[in-house]
Design an enzyme around this catalytic site. Structure first.
Site, PDB file in Angstrom:
ATOM      1  N   HIS A 157     -11.859 -12.582  -3.027  1.00  0.00           N
ATOM      2  CA  HIS A 157     -12.822 -13.056  -2.027  1.00  0.00           C
ATOM      3  C   HIS A 157     -12.805 -12.227  -0.750  1.00  0.00           C
ATOM      4  O   HIS A 157     -13.716 -12.326   0.058  1.00  0.00           O
ATOM      5  CB  HIS A 157     -12.546 -14.529  -1.693  1.00  0.00           C
ATOM      6  CG  HIS A 157     -12.862 -15.450  -2.831  1.00  0.00           C
ATOM      7  ND1 HIS A 157     -13.995 -16.228  -2.881  1.00  0.00           N
ATOM      8  CD2 HIS A 157     -12.212 -15.703  -3.988  1.00  0.00           C
ATOM      9  CE1 HIS A 157     -14.018 -16.912  -4.003  1.00  0.00           C
ATOM     10  NE2 HIS A 157     -12.937 -16.624  -4.695  1.00  0.00           N
ATOM     11  N   ASP A 365     -14.943  -8.281   6.787  1.00  0.00           N
ATOM     12  CA  ASP A 365     -15.103  -9.585   6.153  1.00  0.00           C
ATOM     13  C   ASP A 365     -15.502  -9.380   4.699  1.00  0.00           C
ATOM     14  O   ASP A 365     -16.339  -8.521   4.412  1.00  0.00           O
ATOM     15  CB  ASP A 365     -16.205 -10.371   6.881  1.00  0.00           C
ATOM     16  CG  ASP A 365     -15.932 -11.865   6.901  1.00  0.00           C
ATOM     17  OD1 ASP A 365     -15.343 -12.358   5.922  1.00  0.00           O
ATOM     18  OD2 ASP A 365     -16.312 -12.524   7.876  1.00  0.00           O
TER      19      ASP A 365
END
Ligand code: ADP
Length: 465
Positions: A157, A365
């Site tokens: 992720h 991110d």
């Protein structure tokens, strides 16, 4: 019958699947698990002394979950240690914040072994196993060691770092080798796939074939990007709820005609909050005419408080926000509203909708779901403008946002200025394209694509021998 087994550090199926207060990921995984009569396996979040290895099985919201208690040493070394102090900063390009201790590494290996040993008896011959995230990279290898022949997939992720960064990690080679125990490794972006492949080719002598097939360490696996999304349909429904409406109206009232810039983040150094505050300060310094006519609402929920780097960051942000307000506030205007509490999803939806600018400027991110939620919350007739960091995974898809370098305060400040003066026609055009993307690449598609790909043997891929 083939079942899906999802393994993640923490397990959080929503207690009531109808309520929709849980995150999109939890909802999407739960839906798949319910359909497949599958199993969700992970750490309970509790510790026991001594470690017993006993599982507690429960059915939560129609999903079977198996929870394992760890011991305090596990929590310290594996979770607070290797996961949050070593891998998280490293994979977010912050080698300066990496804390590496051999005991962390040992704890990480031990917990992955404990996961493998306790999961093993639950695996049926046709089950497919889907391991989630950086906490559990070695789990596939530990399962293979114990004779598991099932298809096993892994999804990361967070970003996969460039190879020069990764190689600062002691025992980086073992970490990468364990990725080759899976049949499929999924990443958020093409950039991550490239970084992984680059390491594999240069440092592990891997051979790259068509369709992301890559062989090294005597194993042939697939590496592909599966950009995660939000549950757009559910989010749009949430937006229509009474509570969302209430928060929207409350925000409009409190804005009193001022433009609102909005940031919503976990309080994490990867989110670029200091740089964002500094960019906002630059905007104020360069545009005295704007004073009193706009404000920045930054919602930053406290996170990982037990890690020093997070406490330090909190202190710096408290200072910086005080400094900005001290310099610019007037008796009837506070330029920066800095809020440390968390809000419910329906409340956030209303707050997003009221914002003229969504300021999403992480330094790094994996994806950034706030960017997608902000877009999904906008009024189609009068949408706000998304200002998005080039270093968020989302930037690979959300090209109609105003893409900025979060390290340049001038760049961010100019983008905000441009967003505030953008004509309605352009705002609508950009938003429509962004929204189409948010709907198309939603979380169900992410899940379905990954599972379908995991089920397809490499030999069945067109063009691969
Ligand atoms: P990360 O997973 O690194 O925290 P993402 O942007 O991908 O970053 O996901 C964050 C999720 O957490 C989003 O769904 C967002 O709505 C939620 N969130 C972030 N900050 C808050 C907050 N202050 N209150 C409630 N939810 C929040």
């Amino acid at each position: 019958m083939s079942r899906l087994i999802v393994v993640s550090n923490r397990v959080n199926p929503p207690a009531d699947p109808g309520v929709g207060t849980a995150g999109g990921l939890a909802m999407a995984l739960s839906a798949a698990l319910r359909e497949d009569k599958g199993l969700w396996f992970g750490w309970s979040g509790h510790t026991v002394e001594p470690y017993t290895g006993q599982l507690s099985m429960q059915v939560v919201g129609g999903v079977t979950v198996a929870l394992l208690d760890l011991d305090t040493q596990d929590e310290q070394e594996y979770y607070n240690g290797y996961a949050n102090r070593t891998l998280w900063p490293l994979f977010h390009y912050r080698p300066d914040l990496v804390n590496y201790e051999r005991s962390f590494d040992e704890g990480y290996e031990r917990v992955n072994t404990r996961f493998a040993e306790t999961l093993l008896p639950l695996i049926g011959p046709d089950d497919i196993i889907w391991v989630q995230d950086y906490h559990l990279i070695p789990l596939g290898r530990e399962l293979r060691k114990r004779g598991v022949k099932n298809r096993i997939g892994f999804f990361l992720h967070i970003p996969w770092p460039a190879r020069r960064i990764l190689s600062t990690l002691p025992r980086h080679a073992e970490l990468v080798e364990s990725m080759f125990s899976y049949d499929l490794v999924g990443f958020q972006t093409e950039d991550d796939v490239e970084a992984f492949t680059d390491y594999a080719i240069h440092d592990a002598g891997a051979a790259l074939e068509k369709d992301g097939v890559i062989s090294a360490y005597g194993r042939r696996i697939r590496a592909r990007a599966f950009p995660i999304g939000i549950d757009a349909t559910d989010f749009e429904a949430t937006l229509k709820s009474e509570r969302a409406e209430l928060f929207y109206k409350t925000m409009l009232n409190s804005q009193a005609g001022r433009k609102m810039l909005l940031g919503v983040d976990r309080l994490d150094y990867s989110k670029g909050l200091e740089e964002r505050f500094t960019a906002y300060e630059t905007l104020l310094a360069n545009n005295p005419g704007m004073h009193g006519h706009l404000f920045l609402l930054q919602i930053a929920t406290r996170s990982r408080d037990e890690v020093d780097a997070y406490q330090d960051l909190r202190g710096r942000l408290d200072n910086l926000s005080g400094k900005i307000n001290g310099a610019y506030a007037t008796v009837d205007w506070v330029p920066l509203r800095y809020v440390n509490r968390a809000y419910r999803r329906d409340e956030l939806a209303g707050i997003y909708r009221a914002a003229d600018i969504g300021l999403v400027t992480p330094l790094r991110d994996g994806m950034n779901l706030v960017a997608k939620e902000y877009v999904a919350a906008q009024d189609p007739e009068n949408p706000g403008v998304l200002v998005l960091s080039q270093f968020a995974g989302a930037a690979e898809q959300m090209k109609e946002a105003l893409i900025v370098n979060p390290l340049s305060r001038e760049d961010v400040s100019e983008a905000v200025h441009r967003g505030l003066s953008m004509p309605l026609k352009e705002r609508k055009r950009r938003w429509e394209s962004l929204m189409e993307n948010v709907r198309r690449n939603d979380v169900s598609r992410w899940r379905d694509d990954f599972v379908a790909c995991l089920k397809t043997p490499i030999t069945e891929l067109a063009g691969v021998e």
